[in-house]
Design a protein around this motif. Structure first.
Motif, PDB file in Angstrom:
ATOM      1  N   ASN A   1     -15.716  11.616   1.336  1.00 37.87           N
ATOM      2  CA  ASN A   1     -16.037  10.207   1.528  1.00 37.87           C
ATOM      3  C   ASN A   1     -15.474   9.335   0.412  1.00 37.87           C
ATOM      4  O   ASN A   1     -15.099   8.182   0.636  1.00 37.87           O
ATOM      5  N   LEU A   2     -15.420   9.881  -0.812  1.00 37.52           N
ATOM      6  CA  LEU A   2     -14.836   9.120  -1.921  1.00 37.52           C
ATOM      7  C   LEU A   2     -13.358   8.837  -1.651  1.00 37.52           C
ATOM      8  O   LEU A   2     -12.871   7.715  -1.866  1.00 37.52           O
ATOM      9  N   LYS A   3     -12.656   9.850  -1.147  1.00 35.62           N
ATOM     10  CA  LYS A   3     -11.230   9.661  -0.828  1.00 35.62           C
ATOM     11  C   LYS A   3     -11.062   8.709   0.358  1.00 35.62           C
ATOM     12  O   LYS A   3     -10.162   7.871   0.372  1.00 35.62           O
ATOM     13  N   LEU A   4     -11.929   8.853   1.361  1.00 34.97           N
ATOM     14  CA  LEU A   4     -11.847   7.973   2.537  1.00 34.97           C
ATOM     15  C   LEU A   4     -12.087   6.521   2.144  1.00 34.97           C
ATOM     16  O   LEU A   4     -11.373   5.614   2.587  1.00 34.97           O
ATOM     17  N   SER A   5     -13.071   6.277   1.280  1.00 34.49           N
ATOM     18  CA  SER A   5     -13.355   4.899   0.877  1.00 34.49           C
ATOM     19  C   SER A   5     -12.192   4.309   0.088  1.00 34.49           C
ATOM     20  O   SER A   5     -11.887   3.117   0.214  1.00 34.49           O
ATOM     21  N   GLN A   6     -11.518   5.149  -0.713  1.00 34.93           N
ATOM     22  CA  GLN A   6     -10.355   4.651  -1.452  1.00 34.93           C
ATOM     23  C   GLN A   6      -9.231   4.264  -0.490  1.00 34.93           C
ATOM     24  O   GLN A   6      -8.560   3.247  -0.681  1.00 34.93           O
ATOM     25  N   ARG A   7      -9.037   5.088   0.556  1.00 34.17           N
ATOM     26  CA  ARG A   7      -8.012   4.746   1.560  1.00 34.17           C
ATOM     27  C   ARG A   7      -8.350   3.423   2.240  1.00 34.17           C
ATOM     28  O   ARG A   7      -7.462   2.620   2.530  1.00 34.17           O
ATOM     29  N   ARG A   8      -9.638   3.224   2.507  1.00 33.16           N
ATOM     30  CA  ARG A   8     -10.053   1.966   3.142  1.00 33.16           C
ATOM     31  C   ARG A   8      -9.768   0.772   2.241  1.00 33.16           C
ATOM     32  O   ARG A   8      -9.240  -0.249   2.685  1.00 33.16           O
ATOM     33  N   ALA A   9     -10.098   0.909   0.967  1.00 34.41           N
ATOM     34  CA  ALA A   9      -9.849  -0.191   0.029  1.00 34.41           C
ATOM     35  C   ALA A   9      -8.356  -0.475  -0.075  1.00 34.41           C
ATOM     36  O   ALA A   9      -7.917  -1.638  -0.073  1.00 34.41           O
ATOM     37  N   GLU A  10      -7.550   0.569  -0.147  1.00 41.49           N
ATOM     38  CA  GLU A  10      -6.101   0.398  -0.280  1.00 41.49           C
ATOM     39  C   GLU A  10      -5.498  -0.202   0.990  1.00 41.49           C
ATOM     40  O   GLU A  10      -4.543  -0.987   0.924  1.00 41.49           O
ATOM     41  N   SER A  11      -6.066   0.151   2.144  1.00 44.50           N
ATOM     42  CA  SER A  11      -5.586  -0.428   3.402  1.00 44.50           C
ATOM     43  C   SER A  11      -5.836  -1.932   3.431  1.00 44.50           C
ATOM     44  O   SER A  11      -4.969  -2.718   3.850  1.00 44.50           O
ATOM     45  N   ALA A  12      -7.019  -2.359   2.963  1.00 39.70           N
ATOM     46  CA  ALA A  12      -7.330  -3.791   2.934  1.00 39.70           C
ATOM     47  C   ALA A  12      -6.468  -4.519   1.905  1.00 39.70           C
ATOM     48  O   ALA A  12      -5.996  -5.639   2.144  1.00 39.70           O
ATOM     49  N   VAL A  13      -6.250  -3.892   0.752  1.00 39.32           N
ATOM     50  CA  VAL A  13      -5.382  -4.491  -0.273  1.00 39.32           C
ATOM     51  C   VAL A  13      -3.967  -4.668   0.266  1.00 39.32           C
ATOM     52  O   VAL A  13      -3.331  -5.714   0.069  1.00 39.32           O
ATOM     53  N   LYS A  14      -3.461  -3.650   0.947  1.00 39.71           N
ATOM     54  CA  LYS A  14      -2.115  -3.716   1.518  1.00 39.71           C
ATOM     55  C   LYS A  14      -1.994  -4.899   2.480  1.00 39.71           C
ATOM     56  O   LYS A  14      -0.997  -5.631   2.476  1.00 39.71           O
ATOM     57  N   TYR A  15      -3.033  -5.098   3.311  1.00 40.60           N
ATOM     58  CA  TYR A  15      -3.016  -6.223   4.253  1.00 40.60           C
ATOM     59  C   TYR A  15      -2.909  -7.556   3.507  1.00 40.60           C
ATOM     60  O   TYR A  15      -2.125  -8.436   3.873  1.00 40.60           O
ATOM     61  N   ILE A  16      -3.693  -7.708   2.439  1.00 42.06           N
ATOM     62  CA  ILE A  16      -3.703  -8.975   1.694  1.00 42.06           C
ATOM     63  C   ILE A  16      -2.361  -9.211   1.003  1.00 42.06           C
ATOM     64  O   ILE A  16      -1.829 -10.330   1.005  1.00 42.06           O
ATOM     65  N   ILE A  17      -1.790  -8.155   0.434  1.00 46.31           N
ATOM     66  CA  ILE A  17      -0.481  -8.286  -0.222  1.00 46.31           C
ATOM     67  C   ILE A  17       0.584  -8.695   0.789  1.00 46.31           C
ATOM     68  O   ILE A  17       1.436  -9.553   0.516  1.00 46.31           O
ATOM     69  N   GLU A  18       0.537  -8.076   1.975  1.00 50.64           N
ATOM     70  CA  GLU A  18       1.519  -8.404   3.022  1.00 50.64           C
ATOM     71  C   GLU A  18       1.407  -9.851   3.479  1.00 50.64           C
ATOM     72  O   GLU A  18       2.320 -10.382   4.103  1.00 50.64           O
ATOM     73  N   HIS A  19       0.279 -10.492   3.177  1.00 50.27           N
ATOM     74  CA  HIS A  19       0.097 -11.891   3.567  1.00 50.27           C
ATOM     75  C   HIS A  19       0.268 -12.853   2.393  1.00 50.27           C
ATOM     76  O   HIS A  19      -0.262 -13.961   2.409  1.00 50.27           O
ATOM     77  N   GLY A  20       0.994 -12.386   1.365  1.00 47.79           N
ATOM     78  CA  GLY A  20       1.477 -13.315   0.349  1.00 47.79           C
ATOM     79  C   GLY A  20       0.720 -13.380  -0.950  1.00 47.79           C
ATOM     80  O   GLY A  20       0.947 -14.294  -1.753  1.00 47.79           O
ATOM     81  N   ILE A  21      -0.179 -12.438  -1.220  1.00 43.61           N
ATOM     82  CA  ILE A  21      -0.942 -12.451  -2.471  1.00 43.61           C
ATOM     83  C   ILE A  21      -0.377 -11.395  -3.424  1.00 43.61           C
ATOM     84  O   ILE A  21      -0.090 -10.258  -3.017  1.00 43.61           O
TER      85      ILE A  21
END
Length: 668
Positions: free
Chosen positions: A603-623
């Protein structure tokens, strides 16, 4: 020699009969169990095929007949449900709403006296207040319905030559072609037993005849989903259509959304889901206004007047749609309104079963004179006791519509109509104005906006950008009491604010007139003056503060054992992107979590993947990546009691599968 018992043929035959009866009972029981499962999955056509033979054999008669009737009702074929409801009722099936269903079934067959009888019986049974109101409205509508059944419409109609034994509806004429929706895909939609719907085109041999149907565009085809009811922009290069009902969910109705595609070099682009679609609702039957700047559509999203309501969403010059606005209670009812169409003269045509209708959906036209809207029934033969919908006007003398009326060739058919020459046709350019002779009652609306801090104290000299219905207004600054200039409002106004001041977080806010207009029947005076107060709270940034407490931002959620960004999560991340763009001096952490299922390390690894997925989305939108940190917490911060070994619902586990946002740095 061993003794051999003489053969008894009577006993042998008796055993065969008993064995056959037991085998048949077991078969019926298995079939009934399977049918119930199909019913719960929304596979109503399969349910009918399996249960109808059982009902005819009177196997568990009250249940099997009820399931057949409900399957017909829930797959939009209630006109066939009457005999099955009657047997279920006679056998004592425990559903207090059977008389209401029987009333709708009778109405769908044009038996208005029976409908009146069942409605009265239903009201006398003392159901919930909400259903009493629904039944009372139907009862009040019946006299008008009986009048409509005698009202001729100045048209002659004919079934379109080229209709098939499947479904064809939603016609749009472009050049010498008819674009339409048809159930021609190879796979079967289990809700109604017809092939999945798709977008097709056909060349017109004459106004009332088409050639063979062809696929409209391979780029728009999803074989395992229903697609249909396209709307085209004024230049013909943008199309919005509905896609969904894949049959993958237990309830087959909610998963319908609006999609957009653009034509480049003669080819249609891969469709993208429109952000204005409701992630848990039904959004469909889109239509553009004649100038192409407004999209009309039907939706059952929360906050509506009843079932499906009509909404409009403005479109700016860049092709982005604004927030959808409900068309109000004059047009929308407790029933369903859908299939909008806007004519050249600005009239809104639509279908409804909430306004007095002959059976199912009838077609109506809404005309505006000043602030007054008049609703007119289109009469017969263009309306019938069936579902009548999907109007399109080719010109001032002819057009098309769709219907599942008796006498058609398939499930839904397209009909061609033309004027009989009568001057009072409902699509003339004249707008009917009622003349009651009474003084007009008018309501004036105003908006007073104040900017305050977290302690509700006014803030002076706040810079406030204002947009009104998408158009930029002059910048204002708040006075000593935190107020900006009062605004006069129109009933459909959508006001957006962007408030900023040094040492405060910039904040966006909206005020919508949608749903705030006072119904005309409630106006008591010739002039009613109403002022709405709108407050914008600005906060000073602090490290560790949750963004949800400062802005209209919710945590985002994930499916079980998944880290991908769902459409509902993307909508919240878009808000985060806007907050970060408005406030370039803050950095944030995206803290992600899991439920307690699976091991703690996994679950620790899964939660990190989730956080990184959301970060990737925000970066792709110009941040910038330096402003965002991904942090996985696994199952260490559950927000409810659903820890290891605790039996919890899926909804409770979902609460824990989340990402939250907090400020980690102030770069000022």
């Amino acid at each position: 020699m061993k003794f051999v018992k003489p053969f008894n043929s009577s006993i042998y035959l008796f055993l065969i009969v008993i064995t056959g009866m037991l085998s048949g009972c077991n078969y019926d029981a298995r079939l009934f169990k399977k049918a119930k499962q199909n019913f719960e999955l929304g596979e109503y056509e399969w349910t009918i095929r399996e249960v109808k033979p059982l009902a005819q054999r009177y196997y568990r008669a009250k249940e099997t007949n009820y399931f057949v009737a409900e399957s017909y009702r829930l797959s939009n074929r209630i006109q066939y449900a009457t005999p099955y409801y009657l047997i279920a009722k006679e056998k004592g099936y425990d559903d207090k709403n059977i008389n209401l269903h029987l009333a709708y079934a009778a109405k769908a067959n044009g038996k208005y006296a029976d409908a009146r009888k069942y409605l009265k019986e239903f009201i006398d049974s003392k159901p919930s207040r909400e259903l009493v109101v629904k039944a009372e409205i139907e009862l009040e509508n019946l006299p008008a319905v009986e009048e409509y059944s005698k009202k001729p419409s100045p048209v002659k109609i004919q079934g379109l030559v080229g209709n098939t034994n499947q479904a064809e509806f939603g016609p749009i004429k472009i050049g010498d072609e008819l674009i339409l929706t048809s159930s021609k895909k190879p796979l079967i939609y289990k809700n109604n037993g017809l092939p999945f719907l798709g977008l097709y085109k056909a060349r017109l041999k004459s106004p009332g005849e088409i050639e063979k149907l062809e696929l409209f565009s391979a780029n728009l085809l999803d074989a395992n989903a229903n697609e249909g009811t396209p709307a085209f922009s004024k230049d013909g290069n943008t199309m919005v259509f509905a896609r969904g009902n894949s049959g993958k969910s237990k309830d087959p109705s909610p998963d319908v959304d609006l999609y957009i595609s653009t034509k480049r070099d003669g080819n249609w682009s891969t469709p993208e889901r429109l952000a204005i679609s409701d992630s848990i609702g039904w959004d469909g039957s889109p239509a553009f206004s004649r100038d192409g700047k407004t999209l009309y559509f039907a939706s059952n999203r929360r906050g509506g007047k009843g079932g499906l309501d009509l909404y409009r969403a403005p479109m700016d010059n860049s092709g982005r749609f604004g927030r959808p606005i409900n068309l109000g209670s004059t047009i929308n009812t407790r029933g369903n309104e859908l299939f909008p169409y806007v004519s050249e003269d600005g009239k809104l045509y639509f279908s409804s079963d909430g306004h007095p209708s002959l059976g199912g959906l009838d077609m109506f036209v809404a005309s505006r004179s000043g602030d007054d809207i008049q609703i007119e029934h289109l009469g017969i033969p263009i309306n019938s006791v069936g579902d009548d919908f999907g109007l399109f006007l080719s010109d001032v003398s002819q057009g098309y519509f769709s219907s599942n009326r008796v006498g058609g060739k398939g499930d839904d058919d397209i009909y061609y109509f033309e004027s009989t020459g009568a001057e009072d046709r409902w699509w003339s350019n004249e707008i009917m104005i009622s003349e009651s002779g009474e003084p007009a009652k008018v309501a004036l609306y105003h908006l007073r906006t104040q900017i305050v801090n977290a302690r509700n104290k006014p803030i002076a000299n706040v810079k406030v950008g204002v947009k009104r219905n998408g158009e930029i207004q002059p910048v204002q600054f708040s006075d000593a009491e935190g107020y900006i200039d009062m605004m006069d409002l129109n009933p459909a106004d959508q006001i957006s604010f962007n408030a900023s001041k040094e040492k405060y977080l910039t904040k966006r806010s909206e005020f919508l007139m949608d749903g705030r207009e006072i119904p005309k029947q409630l106006l008591k005076k010739e002039l009613t003056d109403t002022t709405f107060d709108h407050t914008i709270t600005l906060n000073q940034a602090e490290v560790g503060e949750e963004l949800g407490a400062l802005f209209d931002v919710n945590p985002i959620y994930y499916d079980l054992d998944k880290s991908n960004i769902r459409p509902d999560a993307a909508a919240e991340l878009d808000k985060i992107v806007q907050v970060l763009k408005d406030n370039p001096d803050i950095s944030i952490e995206l803290g992600s979590h899991t439920d307690a299922r699976a091991s703690a390390s996994y679950n620790l690894k899964l939660s990190q993947r989730r956080a990184e997925s959301a970060v990737k989305y925000i970066i792709e939108h110009g941040i910038e990546a330096s402003r965002i940190k991904a942090k996985g917490y696994g199952e260490t911060q559950l927000i409810n009691g659903c820890s290891d070994g605790v039996d919890c619902s899926e909804e409770a586990h979902q609460e824990n599968r989340r990402t939250e946002f907090k400020i980690t740095d102030l770069n000022d």
